[in-house]
Design a protein around this motif. Structure first.
Motif, short mmCIF file in Angstrom:
data_model
loop_
_atom_site.label_atom_id
_atom_site.label_comp_id
_atom_site.label_asym_id
_atom_site.label_seq_id
_atom_site.Cartn_x
_atom_site.Cartn_y
_atom_site.Cartn_z
N VAL A 138 0.77 -1.17 0.07
CA VAL A 138 0.15 0.00 -0.04
C VAL A 138 0.93 1.18 -0.13
N ILE A 139 0.43 2.28 -0.79
CA ILE A 139 1.26 3.40 -0.78
C ILE A 139 0.07 4.45 -0.52
N TRP A 140 0.58 5.77 -0.10
CA TRP A 140 -0.36 6.77 -0.01
C TRP A 140 -0.29 7.69 -1.00
N ALA A 141 -1.51 8.00 -1.52
CA ALA A 141 -1.49 8.88 -2.90
C ALA A 141 -2.39 9.95 -2.76
N GLY A 142 -2.10 10.93 -3.50
CA GLY A 142 -3.00 12.20 -3.48
C GLY A 142 -3.74 12.56 -4.93
N THR A 143 -4.41 13.33 -5.09
CA THR A 143 -5.05 13.79 -6.54
C THR A 143 -5.70 15.24 -6.25
N SER A 144 -5.95 15.90 -7.26
CA SER A 144 -6.55 17.09 -7.03
C SER A 144 -8.11 17.14 -7.72
N ARG A 145 -8.19 15.77 -8.27
CA ARG A 145 -9.72 15.55 -8.84
C ARG A 145 -10.88 15.34 -7.78
N GLU A 146 -11.98 15.93 -8.02
CA GLU A 146 -12.90 15.53 -7.00
C GLU A 146 -13.78 14.46 -7.40
N PRO A 147 -14.29 13.72 -6.32
CA PRO A 147 -14.34 14.22 -5.06
C PRO A 147 -13.22 13.43 -4.17
N PHE A 148 -12.25 12.96 -4.96
CA PHE A 148 -10.96 12.17 -4.30
C PHE A 148 -9.95 12.98 -3.58
N ASN A 149 -10.29 14.49 -3.83
CA ASN A 149 -9.28 15.16 -3.26
C ASN A 149 -9.54 15.76 -1.94
N GLN A 150 -10.71 15.32 -1.24
CA GLN A 150 -11.10 15.57 0.21
C GLN A 150 -10.25 15.21 1.11
N LEU A 192 5.94 8.30 -9.13
CA LEU A 192 7.18 8.53 -8.11
C LEU A 192 7.70 7.47 -7.39
N GLU A 193 6.63 6.34 -6.75
CA GLU A 193 6.99 5.26 -6.11
C GLU A 193 7.84 4.54 -6.75
N TYR A 194 7.41 4.23 -8.34
CA TYR A 194 8.22 3.36 -9.17
C TYR A 194 9.65 3.82 -9.21
N ALA A 195 10.02 5.17 -9.44
CA ALA A 195 11.21 5.75 -9.75
C ALA A 195 11.97 5.45 -8.26
N GLN A 196 11.44 5.68 -7.28
CA GLN A 196 11.84 5.41 -6.00
C GLN A 196 12.56 3.99 -5.91
N ARG A 197 11.77 3.02 -6.11
CA ARG A 197 11.95 1.65 -6.14
C ARG A 197 13.23 1.28 -6.91
N CYS A 198 13.20 1.97 -8.32
CA CYS A 198 14.50 1.62 -9.24
C CYS A 198 15.68 2.28 -8.79
N THR A 252 -5.53 5.35 -12.99
CA THR A 252 -6.71 6.14 -12.09
C THR A 252 -5.86 7.74 -11.95
N PHE A 253 -6.39 8.24 -11.25
CA PHE A 253 -6.24 9.77 -10.95
C PHE A 253 -4.81 9.76 -10.03
N PHE A 254 -4.52 8.51 -9.54
CA PHE A 254 -3.17 8.63 -8.78
C PHE A 254 -1.95 8.17 -9.46
N VAL A 255 -1.79 8.39 -10.88
CA VAL A 255 -0.92 7.88 -11.73
C VAL A 255 0.46 8.65 -11.46
N ARG A 256 0.30 9.77 -10.76
CA ARG A 256 1.40 10.46 -10.59
C ARG A 256 2.25 10.07 -9.53
N ASP A 257 1.56 9.33 -8.45
CA ASP A 257 2.22 9.05 -7.28
C ASP A 257 2.89 7.74 -7.58
N TYR A 258 2.12 6.84 -8.42
CA TYR A 258 2.50 5.62 -9.10
C TYR A 258 4.08 5.82 -9.45
#
Length: 338
Positions: A61-73, A96-102, A88-94
């Motif tokens: 599990v990773i913690w992810a965020g987005t600016s898209r409503e209603p998931f940004n609450q 970031l996590e992938y780059a860190q693991r590499c 999904t709307f969390f592709v940016r955090d995906y």
């Protein structure tokens, strides 16, 4: 002689013997890459240099965020880390996590290939379907760009025959001289405080102590401070921020500059950092054991406030070394505080 005599000896005296787990020069050590951090050897063999760039074991599990409503609450949401996040709307955090693991996998490769002083052997197992997700795929691509598949060998340098040491006849080895001991509890305990030392808000006191302890465990002389901190930065254990590195260096340098402490780091002692001692009550691992002219000093690093448990632990170290035959043994607790 015989089994019966050995069992009698073990029952009477043998079970109380203390054994040092330090390895002889000709031994082969089998370690994970993580355990090999900070160590080196004349020859290093990495038999399976084919770990995945992005290890995914179990449900992670990773913690992810987005600016898209209603998931940004909620500012952050726990989501399963897998390829479905790409849609999904969390592709940016995906990513970031992938780059860190590499990056973590590349840092692991760096640690593995920098442990050898003279010879390094890497084995790159090849599967029926080579995958770009394995680090071995990229090493093969770099070393064997246009060569055929199969068993390939890349070499650099010349293999040197091992140097043979001549053993003097009738060499009885090193025998420590006998010296009277004294009660270490009457010795001075050193406590240092850095009131102006400010580490990042997200860093806990425990993490600060862990990083500082790793640096001290690799230190033999005061001149090693810059090199040790640079190694921790390269391995990802310490932030590369110059201000952070300077603060770690400052607190170590201030502590070692004390007139009572600096002689222990001047290079005149035989030093064993974190050497394990195996005895009837289990394994003991003092931070630093130093020998010179028949005198033995045990140094243990502590972080935070003094605690009676620290003295009891040091008591065990001193008693253990005396049972191993060391006559003049002293124990010192060295406290570090941010």
């Amino acid at each position: 002689g015989g089994v019966y005599a050995f069992l009698n000896w073990w029952k009477d005296r043998g079970k109380e013997k203390m054994l040092s787990t330090g390895l002889p020069g000709q031994a082969v050590r089998v370690l994970t890459i993580h355990k090999a951090k900070g160590l080196e050897a004349r020859v290093v063999i990495v038999p399976f240099c084919n770990w995945p760039l992005d290890p995914r074991t179990g449900s992670q599990v990773i913690w992810a965020g987005t600016s898209r409503e209603p998931f940004n609450q909620p500012e952050q949401l726990p989501v399963l880390y897998n390829d479905r996040l790409l849609h999904t709307f969390f592709v940016r955090d995906y990513f970031l996590e992938y780059a860190q693991r590499c990056l973590d996998s590349l840092n692991l490769l760096y640690v593995a290939i920098t442990r050898a002083r003279e010879e390094l052997y890497l084995f790159l197992p090849e599967t029926d379907t080579p995958s770009r997700d394995d680090i071995s795929f990229h090493i093969r691509k770099a070393l064997f760009q246009n060569q055929a598949e199969g068993d390939l060998v890349w070499s650099c340098g010349m293999q040197q025959p091992p140097a043979r040491k001549t053993v003097k006849e009738n060499d009885e080895g090193f025998r420590p001289r006998a010296y009277p001991s004294h009660d270490f509890r009457e010795s001075l305990k050193l406590v240092y405080r850095e009131d102006d030392f400010e580490y990042a808000a997200e860093d806990s006191m425990r993490q600060w102590g862990i990083v500082l302890h790793k640096a001290l465990s690799r230190l033999e002389v005061e001149a090693d401070i810059a090199r040790v901190l640079e190694e921790l930065v390269m391995e990802g254990e310490l932030s590369g921020n110059k201000e952070t590195v300077s603060k770690y260096a400052a607190i170590i340098e201030k502590t070692l500059s004390d007139p009572q402490v600096c002689p222990w780091f001047d290079g005149s002692w035989t030093v064993r950092n974190e050497s394990s001692i195996l005895g009837p009550s289990g394994k003991l691992r003092p931070d630093r054991v130093m020998e010179k002219d028949g005198k033995t000093v045990i140094l243990d690093y502590k972080f935070g406030k003094p605690d009676p448990l620290h003295h009891r632990q040091m008591n065990r170290y001193v008693a253990t070394l005396k049972r191993m035959g060391y006559k003049q043994v002293e124990g010192r607790l060295l406290y570090f505080n941010p």
